[in-house]
Design an enzyme around this catalytic site. Structure first.
Site, PDB file in Angstrom:
ATOM      1  N   GLU A  19       1.120   5.777   7.469  1.00 23.44           N
ATOM      2  CA  GLU A  19       2.516   5.988   7.153  1.00 23.44           C
ATOM      3  C   GLU A  19       2.983   7.319   8.098  1.00 23.44           C
ATOM      4  O   GLU A  19       4.150   7.412   8.471  1.00 23.44           O
ATOM      5  CB  GLU A  19       2.641   6.439   5.627  1.00 23.44           C
ATOM      6  CG  GLU A  19       2.055   5.163   4.939  1.00 23.44           C
ATOM      7  CD  GLU A  19       2.384   3.663   5.170  1.00 23.44           C
ATOM      8  OE1 GLU A  19       3.274   3.606   5.686  1.00 23.44           O
ATOM      9  OE2 GLU A  19       1.726   2.937   4.882  1.00 23.44           O
ATOM     10  N   GLU A  66       6.701   4.161   5.085  1.00 21.63           N
ATOM     11  CA  GLU A  66       6.757   5.227   5.657  1.00 21.63           C
ATOM     12  C   GLU A  66       8.482   5.686   5.750  1.00 21.63           C
ATOM     13  O   GLU A  66       8.805   6.178   6.862  1.00 21.63           O
ATOM     14  CB  GLU A  66       6.481   4.687   7.221  1.00 21.63           C
ATOM     15  CG  GLU A  66       7.256   3.592   7.879  1.00 21.63           C
ATOM     16  CD  GLU A  66       6.985   2.456   7.652  1.00 21.63           C
ATOM     17  OE1 GLU A  66       6.254   1.945   6.819  1.00 21.63           O
ATOM     18  OE2 GLU A  66       7.616   1.499   8.718  1.00 21.63           O
ATOM     19  N   GLY A 122       0.674  -1.078  -0.084  1.00 22.79           N
ATOM     20  CA  GLY A 122      -0.245  -0.026  -0.019  1.00 22.79           C
ATOM     21  C   GLY A 122       0.877   1.257  -0.138  1.00 22.79           C
ATOM     22  O   GLY A 122       0.765   2.196  -0.886  1.00 22.79           O
TER      23      GLY A 122
HETATM   24  N1  PHE Z   1       5.886  -0.683   6.273  1.00 23.19           N
HETATM   25  C1  PHE Z   1       4.545  -0.258   5.284  1.00 23.19           C
HETATM   26  C2  PHE Z   1       3.451  -0.368   6.051  1.00 23.19           C
HETATM   27  O1  PHE Z   1       2.893  -0.353   6.712  1.00 23.19           O
HETATM   28  C3  PHE Z   1       4.255  -1.772   4.590  1.00 23.19           C
HETATM   29  C4  PHE Z   1       5.335  -2.110   3.674  1.00 23.19           C
HETATM   30  C5  PHE Z   1       5.998  -3.135   3.973  1.00 23.19           C
HETATM   31  C6  PHE Z   1       5.690  -1.530   2.397  1.00 23.19           C
HETATM   32  C7  PHE Z   1       6.970  -3.700   3.239  1.00 23.19           C
HETATM   33  C8  PHE Z   1       6.496  -1.898   1.598  1.00 23.19           C
HETATM   34  C9  PHE Z   1       7.253  -3.045   1.882  1.00 23.19           C
HETATM   35  O2  PHE Z   1       2.950   0.576   6.639  1.00 23.19           O
HETATM   36 ZN    ZN Z   2       2.618   0.248   8.878  1.00 24.93          ZN
END
Ligand code: PHE
Ligand code: ZN
Length: 853
Positions: free
Chosen positions: A294, A260, A257
């Site tokens: 995010e 961050e 999606g």
């Molecule tokens: N850390 C991101 C999110 O939650 C998700 C994500 C994980 C995006 C791995 C790309 C790769 O909020």
């Molecule tokens: Zn996240």
């Protein structure tokens, strides 16, 4: 050639890295097929480490040169990276590598999307950019220089604050130490939608959403959501933004999606771009939530990060919980809660009750990308919610202050998190911690007793075995309960019972008449509830429960019971359900969004899960027929009400995506879909023709397709939107969603031949293959064509994009629910996938776990 057996990584094996990184300076010389990355990294031995081997991760890199303290150094190539001999003192590592962004279809590391350079480093993508200790407990400041041909890439962005820039170059500096997974770089022909924000201490922040030219009119809503999020985090959590600028970029090719990255959030364009004409109310709400999510990571994830990837829920569970609180505050709290529980039951419960079940904090993995799951995210958020319920709102706020205070700038564990709550509340949370280590959905059973004037609730809990966990200890389950009298008045307001033992009784003395309990209010714990009550009781709760969630739940229970009786005994739809629902729909004092949710019914997949739990073999065709019959019965029995409901919820004036008008549209559209069964699509056709926003246009299209009257609308829709990728995704999905079960696989198959089926784009792939897998009766149609089609395409996608392939394997996770014939067909497909030469580590792990069911 088949790769060597993948390695399993264990939480218990954690050791700190042998070196501390004091600074990182990177220069990128961008080129589509031959980008050079120069790194200068200052290391010093880590006094807390026992293993001082100098190992740097690196994958798919061509090493041009490596130096230590200015002298060429010989490196040794080892599995997953390189090693070198280094001084036992601080030293400077300098390396130059070459990478090929154009060839990077996996969308991890540095890649290209529509001519734009873009990175994705979580979880372990930075190692595809340069040699580095690519682990979240290694944190450093980053200085960056980006060089590129100025004509094609006028905009060059990275983390932190923009420093000097000029023709063909831009410098960035990020003063906050961060792990490499938060690194980001974007370069290309982009246009900014700009704004500004003043933080609570008066610091100005430059805000921008960067998009491809042509999309600039789709940014305003996201920008408002960002500013609301910034204000909310100040007001509710006391968290202020900490850089001079905050940038968001929309990219079309993205596996997830959004991401961050510090100061430079990168979004799947579907999760940020919105205009009334092209995005539905649901899209708007989702965009607001993801922008918030995010943004909130800046504190829960970035300032305080994870020690290792086993701790993923530390940032994700908490941040999902925070974004849910935000949405509840911006919109309707009960509606948000119901939406979340529907999603939890649809995605997390099947995961937790099948072969992929894992604890919120897993103890081992082969490929971490396979653990960005509903369990880590959504159950992880439920666990935070339970903690807050148990300690109370004030103690929760105090604990969070301590968490930020104590751990700012650190890479932490779940132990650190729990310790903060223990220290600030004085409570022993050792039993609570089981929520992080025990997998599976606990089942709570309720028995009532009334004697003298004492009412007693006997509660018990058990948890079925899950992979690797045969025996479970009882968990702490907060069960929110209220008591009603026969008139529906609350005689005991909501209180939280703490179920901590296998069996426990709670007494409520002083009730001259038998009270009626409302149990698990607000869905106070992620459990299944067994409570043997009859439909009169459910109808009473549907009419009177003072808890909005449980009132909805009572309707849901009635619907489920009606559906199960139709499937098992061919019974007609329940009059108690239809009458109760009708009364509620007529009640104009109730929020339209809430009434729209009331009109829904358990999904076919949920019914299959329920039947399986009851020890029966679900028949997808029978479930489909019963579900359709219940909808038909609603249309017939609400025939008089529907036109009025539809008319009363038409929204006047220009489109606004707010909860109020969106709720009205959701009720009107729910009414429309039933009404179409009565008027043959007359109203839907009018709505389609008159629609000036995507919410109305798309729901009308769906209704028309359902009535097999959608041909003209479909081609009109395509002609209108053929140049808008995100809308064409909807055009594909809607046709599969509305196809008759016997046509689902052929429809999806035909789409794979369509000129617009750009299968390397994850959004497009999911719009066809993901929706195929979600159509329960279609995917599980008896000929097995859906299974074969999905497997064919997973096999095709795996070498191109392992992450997206592996995630979609979960379509098969429920296979053991079904009859032997279907199981046999699915096994054949799973084995066919597993047998592919060079199958990715991602997909190998998923298919193996599913096959081992
Ligand atoms: N850390 C991101 C999110 O939650 C998700 C994500 C994980 C995006 C791995 C790309 C790769 O909020
Ligand atoms: Zn996240």
């Amino acid at each position: 050639m088949k790769d060597a057996a993948p390695q399993t990584i264990y939480l218990k094996d954690y050791t700190p890295f042998g070196f501390i990184v004091d600074s990182v300076a990177l220069t990128f010389r961008l080129h589509p097929t031959a980008t050079r990355v120069l790194s200068t990294i200052r290391f010093r031995p880590n006094p807390d480490a026992t293993d001082n081997r100098f190992f740097l991760h690196g994958e798919q890199l061509t090493l041009i040169s490596a130096k230590i303290n200015g002298t060429d150094v010989t490196t040794r190539t080892v599995e997953g990276g390189i090693e070198a001999d280094v001084p036992n003192a601080p030293f400077t590592w300098e390396a130059e590598v070459e990478i090929n962004p154009q060839a990077n279809t996996a969308l991890e590391g540095l890649y290209m999307s529509n001519g734009m350079y873009c990175t994705q480093c979580e979880a372990e993508g930075f190692r595809k950019i340069t040699y580095y200790p690519d682990r979240p407990d290694v944190m450093s400041t980053f200085d960056l220089r980006i060089e590129a041909d100025g004509d094609n890439t006028p905009v060059m962005l990275s983390n932190g604050n923009g420093a000097e820039s000029g023709a063909g170059f831009a410098n960035w500096t990020d003063p906050w130490p961060k792990p490499a997974y938060l690194f980001a770089l974007v370069a290309g022909d982009l246009i900014a939608h700009e704004d500004s924000f003043t933080t609570m201490s008066g610091k100005p922040v430059k805000l921008a959403i960067w998009v491809r030219p042509g999309d600039e009119h789709k940014c305003a809503f996201g920008m408002e959501a960002l500013k609301k999020s910034m204000t909310w985090d100040e007001e509710v959590y006391g968290r202020e933004y900490d850089l001079d600028e905050f940038n968001i970029v929309a990219v079309d090719d993205f596996n997830m999606g959004a991401m961050e990255n510090k100061g430079l959030n990168i979004f799947n364009s579907s999760c940020v771009l919105a205009s009334p004409e092209t995005a539905t109310d649901g899209n708007f709400e989702r965009i607001e939530a993801i922008i918030a999510h995010e943004y909130f990571h800046n504190w829960t994830g970035n300032r305080i990060t994870c020690r290792d990837w086993f701790q993923l829920c530390l940032k994700e569970g908490l941040t999902v919980f925070r974004d849910a609180q935000f949405t509840a505050d911006m919109r309707s709290e009960p509606v948000k809660r119901i939406d979340d529980v529907i999603a939890l039951r649809a995605r997390q419960f099947p995961e937790d009750q099948g072969p992929l079940s894992h604890p919120v904090r897993p103890e081992s993995f082969q490929e971490i990308n396979n653990f960005y799951t509903a369990t880590v995210y959504e159950k992880g958020a439920e666990v935070i919610g339970m903690l807050k319920t148990l300690v109370g709102d004030e103690a929760y706020a105090k604990a969070l202050d301590l968490y930020f205070d104590r751990h700012d700038g650190q890479a932490c564990t779940i132990e650190d998190w729990i310790q903060v709550f223990e220290d600030s509340t004085g409570r022993d949370l050792s039993q609570f911690k089981l929520w992080y280590s025990q997998s599976g959905t606990p089942e709570v059973t309720v028995r009532e007793e009334y004697e003298g004037d004492t009412f007693t609730l006997h509660l018990s809990q058990k948890s079925a075995p899950t992979p690797g966990q045969d025996q479970k200890a009882p968990q702490v389950i907060p069960v929110a309960v209220g008591l009603l009298n026969d008139n529906g008045d609350e005689v005991l307001p909501t209180q939280v019972l703490e179920l901590t033992e296998t069996e426990q009784s709670f007494t409520f003395p002083g009730h001259a008449t038998r009270p009626i309990p409302s149990i698990l209010r607000g869905f106070s714990a992620p459990v299944t509830l067994t409570h043997d009550i009859d439909n009169d009781r459910r109808a009473f709760l549907l009419a009177h429960d003072t808890d909005a969630f449980n009132r909805w739940e009572a309707g849901r229970d009635l619907a489920r019971d009606s559906l199960l009786k139709a499937i098992q005994q061919g019974e007609a739809p329940s009059a108690a359900y239809l009458d109760g629902l009708k009364a509620l729909l007529r009640d104009d004092s109730l929020d339209p969004a809430y009434r729209a949710l009331m009109l829904g019914q358990p999904s076919q997949s949920e019914l299959a899960a329920t039947l399986h739990k009851m020890g029966e073999t679900p028949d997808p065709a029978a479930i489909h027929a019963a579900s359709e019959a219940l909808r038909e019965a609603k249309a017939q029995s609400f025939a008089e009400l529907l036109p009025a409901l539809y008319a009363a919820n038409q929204v006047e004036g220009p489109y606004r995506p707010d909860a109020g008008p969106a709720g009205q549209r959701s009720l009107a559209n729910a009414a429309l879909s039933l009404l179409t069964r009565l008027d043959g699509g007359e109203t839907a056709a009018k709505q389609f023709d008159a629609a000036d926003n995507m919410t109305l246009q798309l729901s009308a299209l769906g209704a028309l397709l359902d009535a097999a009257k959608g041909e003209d609308a479909l081609s009109a829709f395509y002609d209108q939107w053929q140049n808008d990728r995100l809308v064409i995704d909807k055009w594909f999905s809607m046709q599969i969603m509305q196809a008759k079960p016997e046509n689902v696989a052929t429809t999806a198959q035909a789409f794979t031949q369509h000129a617009d089926f750009d299968w390397k784009n994850p959004n497009r792939f999911r719009a066809v293959m993901g929706v195929l897998a979600m159509h329960h009766a279609g995917f599980h149609f008896e000929d097995g064509a859906g299974y074969t089609l999905l497997a064919d395409w997973l096999i095709k996608l795996d070498p191109v994009n392992p992450q997206t392939t592996a995630r979609m394997c979960s379509a098969f996770q429920t296979w053991k629910r079904y009859d032997e014939t279907r199981q046999g067909k699915i096994r054949t497909e799973l084995e066919r996938i597993a047998g592919q030469d060079g199958l990715s580590r991602d997909t190998t792990e998923m298919v193996t776990r599913i096959l081992n069911a």
